[in-house]
Scaffold this active site. Structure first.
Site, short mmCIF file in Angstrom:
data_model
loop_
_atom_site.label_atom_id
_atom_site.label_comp_id
_atom_site.label_asym_id
_atom_site.label_seq_id
_atom_site.Cartn_x
_atom_site.Cartn_y
_atom_site.Cartn_z
N GLU A 131 28.30 57.11 59.79
CA GLU A 131 28.09 56.70 58.26
C GLU A 131 29.12 57.58 57.61
OE1 GLU A 131 24.38 57.97 56.77
OE2 GLU A 131 23.31 56.81 58.09
N GLU A 369 33.41 57.16 69.98
CA GLU A 369 32.29 57.59 70.89
C GLU A 369 32.19 59.12 71.08
OE1 GLU A 369 30.72 55.62 73.83
OE2 GLU A 369 30.92 53.65 72.68
#
Ligand code: CAA
Length: 392
Positions: A131, A369
């Site tokens: 986010e 990641e």
């Protein structure tokens, strides 16, 4: 007594798959790589090519339409594609990333509903954890909420940096259902394209992997059926972390492929380019660079393949090995591509040659990641544990 083949030997099936992939990369992917980067458009033709050749569900179980291949084969395929085109390799890696929450946290019914189409490549998956205010601190700073309302959850909030978010048919979204429970108050939901209240926001303009669309997603009073929740309420963060244990080797494979592609190109170049009366490959200073680059690439490969074998074996320490593989391969991709640009000199800095694209593409592998700093935290925690203040 039969003796197991050495672990470094590829199976017949793997050899066959890799032969096909090498041919497709040579004939179809490599010639498109510069254009994909220049236009920054999702290469639908390459997605179709991968789908037609069953490359989008290599490690998915065959009972759900996957190839039932090993994880090791999957990472080698990503590596082969990334040698020529990092954006294209991400199509395979993110299909895996997006399907993994369903494979790890989903019921048999949910797997039957979504996995066969993802394996066939008729649908595309994405994974929405990050986010605007929550990247590394994925659990602690998550603000997207999921409020239970009858037979649905109402999602509100936004996600950012979502790879394939604009082209995906199914997106796994992680949201807070109980803010008092920390990581155990997060749940996972499959949100399908077209669900009212689910919007696609800004397309990022990026330094590299420009053919891979990265977007923000919005959820405004977005009703998702309870039947789309993966696992139990509150299990979402653990699902998210288990997914990363298996997807980080995919990104490590992308990084390794980029590094190998740049090394191959630079090595050939040094054999052709003449300076001071001989090919520059014969200058000892440059030989030392080539030798270091090769050694780093091979070391990274050993770590990556071992991490993939750990995934195949369901080893208890897969979290550690995935993080070490991602850390090493990402750093090697950055250093080797930077050196490849150096070896080509002025030509290396020009968009006429692929190494500058490779250097731009490499950078993201140190960021997404989980940043390299997060990988180090994961590695160190596996050694010394996570400290919690003593309870008074
Ligand atoms: N497997 C199973 N459970 C796990 C786990 C794992 N690998 N890692 C953590 N957990 C569990 C913990 O055991 C703990 O459970 P309990 O509460 O029952 O003890 C719970 O999850 C919370 O774990 P932590 O206390 O370790 O959580 P934390 O807040 O300290 O965060 C972190 C840990 C490693 C920093 C994690 O937040 C993290 O990995 N951050 C990086 C996020 C990230 O990688 N984002 C990438 C987005 S995807 C992307 O980039 C894709 C793309 O574009 C291609």
């Amino acid at each position: 007594m039969s003796i197991a083949p050495p672990r470094t030997e590829a199976s017949e099936e793997e050899t066959m798959i890799l032969d096909v992939v090498r041919r497709l990369v040579r004939e179809r992917v490599e010639p498109r790589a510069a254009e994909i980067d220049a236009t920054a458009e999702f290469p639908w033709d390459i997605k179709e090519l991968f789908a037609e050749n069953d490359l989008l569900g290599i490690p998915f179980p065959s009972e759900f339409g996957g190839l039932g291949g090993s994880f090791l084969t999957y990472v080698k395929v990503v590596e082969e594609v990334a040698k020529a085109c990092a954006s294209s390799s991400l199509i395979i890696a993110v299909q895996e990333l997006g399907a993994l929450p369903i494979l790890i946290g989903g019921s048999d019914e949910q797997k039957r509903r979504w996995i066969p189409d993802l394996a066939a490549g008729t649908t595309i998956a994405a994974y929405a954890l990050t986010e605007p205010g929550s990247g590394s601190d994925a659990a602690g700073s998550m603000r997207t909420t999921a409020r239970r309302d009858g037979d649905a959850y109402v999602l509100d909030g936004s996600k950012i940096w979502i790879t394939n978010g604009s082209v995906a048919d199914v997106v796994t979204v992680f949201a807070v259902n109980d803010a008092t429970k920390g990581p155990n108050g997060i749940s996972a939901f499959v949100v399908e394209k077209g669900t009212p209240g689910f919007g696609i926001g800004k397309l990022e303009k990026k330094m590299g992997i420009r053919g891979s669309p990265t977007v923000s997603l919005t959820f405004d009073n977005c009703r998702v059926p309870v039947a789309n929740r993966l696992g139990e309420e509150g299990e979402g963060f653990k699902i998210a972390m288990k997914v990363l244990d298996k997807s980080r080797p995919g990104i490590a494979a992308q990084a390794l492929g980029i590094a190998q592609g740049a090394l191959d190109y630079a090595t050939d170049y040094t054999k052709q380019r003449v300076a001071f009366g001989k090919p520059i490959s014969q200058q000892q200073g440059l030989q030392f660079m080539l030798a270091d680059m090769r050694t780093e690439v091979e070391a990274a490969r050993l770590l990556l393949y071992e991490s993939a074998r750990k995934c195949d074996d369901g080893a208890a320490d897969v979290t550690l090995w995935a993080a070490m593989a991602k850390l090493k391969c990402g750093d090697v991709a950055m250093s080797v591509t930077t050196d490849a640009v150096q070896l080509l000199g002025g030509y290396g800095y020009s968009a006429e040659y692929p190494v500058e694209r490779m250097m731009r593409d490499a950078k993201i592998t140190q960021i997404y990641e989980g940043t390299q700093q997060i990988q180090r935290i994961v590695i160190a925690r596996s050694m010394v544990g996570k400290w919690s203040p003593p309870k008074s």
